[in-house]
Scaffold this motif. Structure first.
Motif, PDB file in Angstrom:
ATOM      1  N   ASP A 194      63.219 -49.988  33.740  1.00  0.00           N
ATOM      2  CA  ASP A 194      64.293 -49.038  33.432  1.00  0.00           C
ATOM      3  C   ASP A 194      65.690 -49.633  33.588  1.00  0.00           C
ATOM      4  N   ILE A 195      65.789 -50.837  34.117  1.00  0.00           N
ATOM      5  CA  ILE A 195      67.090 -51.465  34.351  1.00  0.00           C
ATOM      6  C   ILE A 195      67.630 -52.003  33.025  1.00  0.00           C
ATOM      7  N   PHE A 207      62.003 -56.477  43.978  1.00  0.00           N
ATOM      8  CA  PHE A 207      60.661 -56.595  43.407  1.00  0.00           C
ATOM      9  C   PHE A 207      59.785 -57.440  44.328  1.00  0.00           C
ATOM     10  N   ILE A 208      60.318 -58.564  44.789  1.00  0.00           N
ATOM     11  CA  ILE A 208      59.560 -59.464  45.664  1.00  0.00           C
ATOM     12  C   ILE A 208      59.212 -58.763  46.979  1.00  0.00           C
ATOM     13  N   SER A 213      50.829 -59.188  33.782  1.00  0.00           N
ATOM     14  CA  SER A 213      51.987 -59.230  34.683  1.00  0.00           C
ATOM     15  C   SER A 213      53.120 -58.357  34.154  1.00  0.00           C
ATOM     16  N   ILE A 214      53.340 -58.439  32.845  1.00  0.00           N
ATOM     17  CA  ILE A 214      54.426 -57.657  32.240  1.00  0.00           C
ATOM     18  C   ILE A 214      54.130 -56.167  32.315  1.00  0.00           C
ATOM     19  N   THR A 215      52.937 -55.758  31.890  1.00  0.00           N
ATOM     20  CA  THR A 215      52.630 -54.325  31.824  1.00  0.00           C
ATOM     21  C   THR A 215      52.324 -53.705  33.180  1.00  0.00           C
ATOM     22  N   ILE A 268      57.264 -54.319  34.180  1.00  0.00           N
ATOM     23  CA  ILE A 268      57.803 -53.120  33.533  1.00  0.00           C
ATOM     24  C   ILE A 268      57.843 -51.921  34.479  1.00  0.00           C
ATOM     25  N   PRO A 269      56.787 -51.639  35.259  1.00  0.00           N
ATOM     26  CA  PRO A 269      56.900 -50.499  36.187  1.00  0.00           C
ATOM     27  C   PRO A 269      58.009 -50.677  37.234  1.00  0.00           C
TER      28      PRO A 269
END
Length: 157
Positions: free
Chosen positions: A102-103, A116-117, A91-93, A97-98
């Motif tokens: 960058d935030i 995101f949702i 989930s993270i990678t 993260i994508p």
């Protein structure tokens, strides 16, 4: 009370009741603040540990990707079972993260989570899947809207 060792920094209670830890990292003095002494001790210990490993990133410059990676290695993985670690790592990678990496950590807001949702819904992900993808972000963000906001948004969609 024994004297603290060289390089350990100092901890004090400020006049306004908050606690402050002062220490040096890479020759520069840093200060961390918290409501309790235990919170400040933990923050200082984590910062000094990261500095010893050469991984210290000043909090104001830390991105979501930096924090999620550091959090997963330091706090998450040691306490997770193998299947949980694998699921959260994916989930993270693959998703967090994508989309959010960058935030800057201090600039993460509810609107970022909401975007995101929306993007995950447009990609065809089901509400339960989106909540599961956001689950690793609940603890490290220390912002309750990460998964609570997701549940509310998805229940009205």
């Amino acid at each position: 009370m024994p004297k603290r060792g060289n390089g350990e920094g100092s901890i004090r209670q400020r006049p306004d009741g908050t606690w402050e830890a002062r220490f040096y990292v890479n020759g520069m003095r840093k200060s961390l603040y918290g409501k309790t002494k235990a919170e400040v001790v933990r923050k200082q210990r984590d910062a000094l540990f990261s500095a010893d490993k050469g991984k210290y990133i000043e909090p104001s410059k830390m991105t979501i990707a930096n924090w999620l990676t550091q959090w997963e290695e330091t706090y998450g993985r040691p306490g997770w079972r193998d299947t949980t670690a694998s699921t959260h790592h994916q989930s993270i990678t693959n998703h967090l993260i994508p989309a959010l990496g960058d935030i800057p950590l201090q600039k993460l807001g509810a609107q970022d989570i909401q975007l995101f949702i929306i993007h995950r819904q447009e990609a065809g992900a089901k509400p339960a899947t989106i909540i599961k993808q956001l689950s690793p972000s609940r603890a490290p963000c220390a912002k309750p809207y990460c998964s609570n906001c997701a549940r509310k948004i998805l229940s009205t969609a």
